[in-house]
Design a protein around this motif. Structure first.
Motif, PDB file in Angstrom:
ATOM      1  N   MET A   1      -4.531 -52.423  -9.665  1.00  0.00           N
ATOM      2  CA  MET A   1      -4.548 -51.026  -9.280  1.00  0.00           C
ATOM      3  C   MET A   1      -3.407 -50.265  -9.957  1.00  0.00           C
ATOM      4  SD  MET A   1      -4.707 -49.413  -5.459  1.00  0.00           S
ATOM      5  CE  MET A   1      -2.972 -49.707  -5.126  1.00  0.00           C
ATOM      6  N   SER A  20      -3.339 -42.520  -2.513  1.00  0.00           N
ATOM      7  CA  SER A  20      -4.515 -43.125  -1.887  1.00  0.00           C
ATOM      8  C   SER A  20      -5.482 -42.097  -1.311  1.00  0.00           C
ATOM      9  CB  SER A  20      -4.074 -44.089  -0.779  1.00  0.00           C
ATOM     10  OG  SER A  20      -3.318 -43.398   0.202  1.00  0.00           O
ATOM     11  N   HIS A  21      -5.016 -40.861  -1.041  1.00  0.00           N
ATOM     12  CA  HIS A  21      -5.889 -39.849  -0.435  1.00  0.00           C
ATOM     13  C   HIS A  21      -6.438 -38.852  -1.451  1.00  0.00           C
ATOM     14  CE1 HIS A  21      -4.901 -41.298   3.533  1.00  0.00           C
ATOM     15  NE2 HIS A  21      -3.603 -41.187   3.271  1.00  0.00           N
ATOM     16  N   ILE A  26      -8.812 -42.470  -4.961  1.00  0.00           N
ATOM     17  CA  ILE A  26      -9.981 -43.134  -4.365  1.00  0.00           C
ATOM     18  C   ILE A  26     -10.822 -43.798  -5.450  1.00  0.00           C
ATOM     19  CG2 ILE A  26     -12.154 -42.716  -3.146  1.00  0.00           C
ATOM     20  CD1 ILE A  26     -10.692 -40.499  -1.585  1.00  0.00           C
ATOM     21  N   ILE A  27     -11.022 -43.094  -6.574  1.00  0.00           N
ATOM     22  CA  ILE A  27     -11.799 -43.672  -7.679  1.00  0.00           C
ATOM     23  C   ILE A  27     -11.105 -44.920  -8.223  1.00  0.00           C
ATOM     24  CG2 ILE A  27     -12.617 -43.275 -10.037  1.00  0.00           C
ATOM     25  CD1 ILE A  27     -13.002 -40.320  -9.271  1.00  0.00           C
ATOM     26  N   ARG A  29      -9.024 -46.940  -6.692  1.00  0.00           N
ATOM     27  CA  ARG A  29      -9.098 -48.051  -5.734  1.00  0.00           C
ATOM     28  C   ARG A  29     -10.501 -48.642  -5.661  1.00  0.00           C
ATOM     29  NH1 ARG A  29      -4.930 -45.170  -4.991  1.00  0.00           N
ATOM     30  NH2 ARG A  29      -3.051 -45.946  -3.923  1.00  0.00           N
ATOM     31  N   LEU A  30     -11.503 -47.791  -5.830  1.00  0.00           N
ATOM     32  CA  LEU A  30     -12.878 -48.289  -5.847  1.00  0.00           C
ATOM     33  C   LEU A  30     -13.111 -49.174  -7.073  1.00  0.00           C
ATOM     34  CD1 LEU A  30     -15.592 -48.141  -4.362  1.00  0.00           C
ATOM     35  CD2 LEU A  30     -16.185 -46.189  -5.808  1.00  0.00           C
ATOM     36  N   LEU A  31     -12.621 -48.719  -8.232  1.00  0.00           N
ATOM     37  CA  LEU A  31     -12.749 -49.525  -9.446  1.00  0.00           C
ATOM     38  C   LEU A  31     -11.969 -50.835  -9.319  1.00  0.00           C
ATOM     39  CD1 LEU A  31     -12.366 -46.751 -12.193  1.00  0.00           C
ATOM     40  CD2 LEU A  31     -14.445 -48.019 -11.618  1.00  0.00           C
ATOM     41  N   PHE A  33     -11.302 -52.513  -6.663  1.00  0.00           N
ATOM     42  CA  PHE A  33     -11.995 -53.435  -5.761  1.00  0.00           C
ATOM     43  C   PHE A  33     -13.038 -54.255  -6.511  1.00  0.00           C
ATOM     44  CE2 PHE A  33     -15.750 -54.213  -3.104  1.00  0.00           C
ATOM     45  CZ  PHE A  33     -15.202 -55.039  -2.136  1.00  0.00           C
ATOM     46  N   PHE A  34     -13.860 -53.572  -7.324  1.00  0.00           N
ATOM     47  CA  PHE A  34     -14.921 -54.284  -8.030  1.00  0.00           C
ATOM     48  C   PHE A  34     -14.366 -55.114  -9.193  1.00  0.00           C
ATOM     49  CE2 PHE A  34     -17.465 -51.009  -5.885  1.00  0.00           C
ATOM     50  CZ  PHE A  34     -18.438 -51.819  -5.317  1.00  0.00           C
TER      51      PHE A  34
END
Length: 370
Positions: A1, A20-21, A26-27, A29-31, A33-34
């Motif tokens: 991250m 984080s907000h 958000i994008i 953190r989403l990337l 994660f995957f």
């Protein structure tokens, strides 16, 4: 991250909000994660090619390269001795059980002789090593008939085995890689270890012209085995021990060779099961799970399964198995021994031809005085 955040700032300017907000955060953190899932998969793929780190299907494929397949769970077999009304036919499929409800089904009908006795072979209704019960424990009828006065098993049930674990399969693969079926000693061990349910093998070879220290006759081989079904073990020995070598043991049978000769003598002994008594006192915290005591029992049993025949039960090793496999333990106080009234913080030396065995009665595990 952090790398994704740094790259985002590099591309879109130092004033970019990557918290984080924020939308960017958000994008990112989403990337992340995957990407993490992809990295975990890559790591699993990398380690799946090595025997020491592969698991599941990957380990099965490695084992297949060495001609070794994972052993599936098997049923225990037990010979039952019946006493009852002379001439009574005990029907095929009749059920008999132990006091703790382990059920066995009679394989074929048994006709009681003029003395009212006879024997028959029964099979466990479920798979697994738990059905390898001791002698004189299958003593109850499921459907009671007055024509059967008593039933018992004069010998322990044998042949029951659980699905082979990754650790057990990897051990057999290493053994298969080190020794090829030949005769003796390594080839005999390799051949017998392929029998489902076999955990340990020890071979005593007497090459002299005199009886050895164990009273084995001259030019003989005496094989001690932990686990497995007697008939399958006999076949493995018959196919791996060279002609002309005398096999010694209390489990004897005669097998037929390719020429039709039925007088090929095969003999061996099952290893003695030496009961190890374990007393564990635990101090736990809130992470200790409801079935934590059962987890401790399982961890202890797993360690005892790794101790070789005639080896040493290291009491300090139990700490590793307990702490590594059970959550929420603050302090564990472990004492072991081969006598229930003589437990201490010391290693236990097994007898030469014995394996470590635990039972529900031989393990006492308490937590915080309970």
């Amino acid at each position: 991250m952090q790398e994704l955040s740094a790259k985002w700032i590099e591309l879109f300017g130092s004033n970019s909000d990557v918290s984080s907000h924020s939308v960017a955060g958000i994008i990112i953190r989403l990337l992340a994660f995957f990407f993490d899932l992809v990295y975990q998969l890559s790591e699993k793929v990398y380690y799946s090619q090595y025997l020491n780190t592969a698991s599941g299907v990957s380990l099965d494929r490695i084992a297949a390269n060495f001609g070794v397949n994972r052993n599936s769970a098997t049923r225990a077999i037990v010979d039952l001795l019946f006493t009852g009304t002379p001439g009574y036919v005990v029907p095929s499929g009749s059920l008999f059980k132990t006091s703790d409800d382990k059920v066995y089904q009679l394989g074929s009908s048994v006709i009681l002789d003029t003395k009212g006795t006879n024997t028959g072979t029964a099979y466990a209704v479920e798979l697994g090593v738990d059905y390898n019960v001791p002698a004189n424990t299958v003593i109850n009828q499921v459907e009671v008939t007055t024509d059967i006065f008593s039933v018992t098993n004069s010998e322990p049930a044998q042949g029951g085995a659980d699905d082979e674990t990754d650790a057990e399969l990897a051990r057999r693969v290493r053994l298969a890689n080190d020794t090829k079926p030949s005769s003796p000693v390594n080839g005999v061990i390799s051949a017998v270890m392929k029998v489902p349910g076999v955990k340990n093998v020890q071979v005593i070879l007497n090459n002299t012209m005199e009886p050895d220290e164990y009273n084995n006759p001259a030019k003989s081989i005496h094989v001690y085995i932990d686990g497995g079904e007697e008939s399958k073990i006999s076949t493995a020995l018959f196919e791996s021990v060279a002609a002309g070598i005398l096999m010694v043991g209390s489990k004897e049978t005669y097998l037929t060779d390719l020429s039709g000769n039925p007088n090929n003598h095969v003999a061996f002994d099952f290893a003695e099961q030496q009961i190890i008594y374990v007393n564990v006192k635990l101090s736990v915290n809130t992470d200790f799970e409801l079935d934590g005591l059962e987890q401790v029992e399982k961890a202890i049993a797993e360690y005892l399964d790794t101790v070789k025949m005639g080896g040493i039960v290291r009491y300090s090793y139990l700490y590793k198995y307990i702490y590594d496999n059970v959550k929420g333990i603050v302090v564990a106080d472990v004492k072991i021994g081969d006598e229930v009234n003589n437990l201490s913080m010391a290693d236990v030396h097994l007898k030469q031809f014995a394996t470590a065995k635990s039972t529900n009665e031989s393990m006492v595990i308490t937590k915080d005085g309970i």
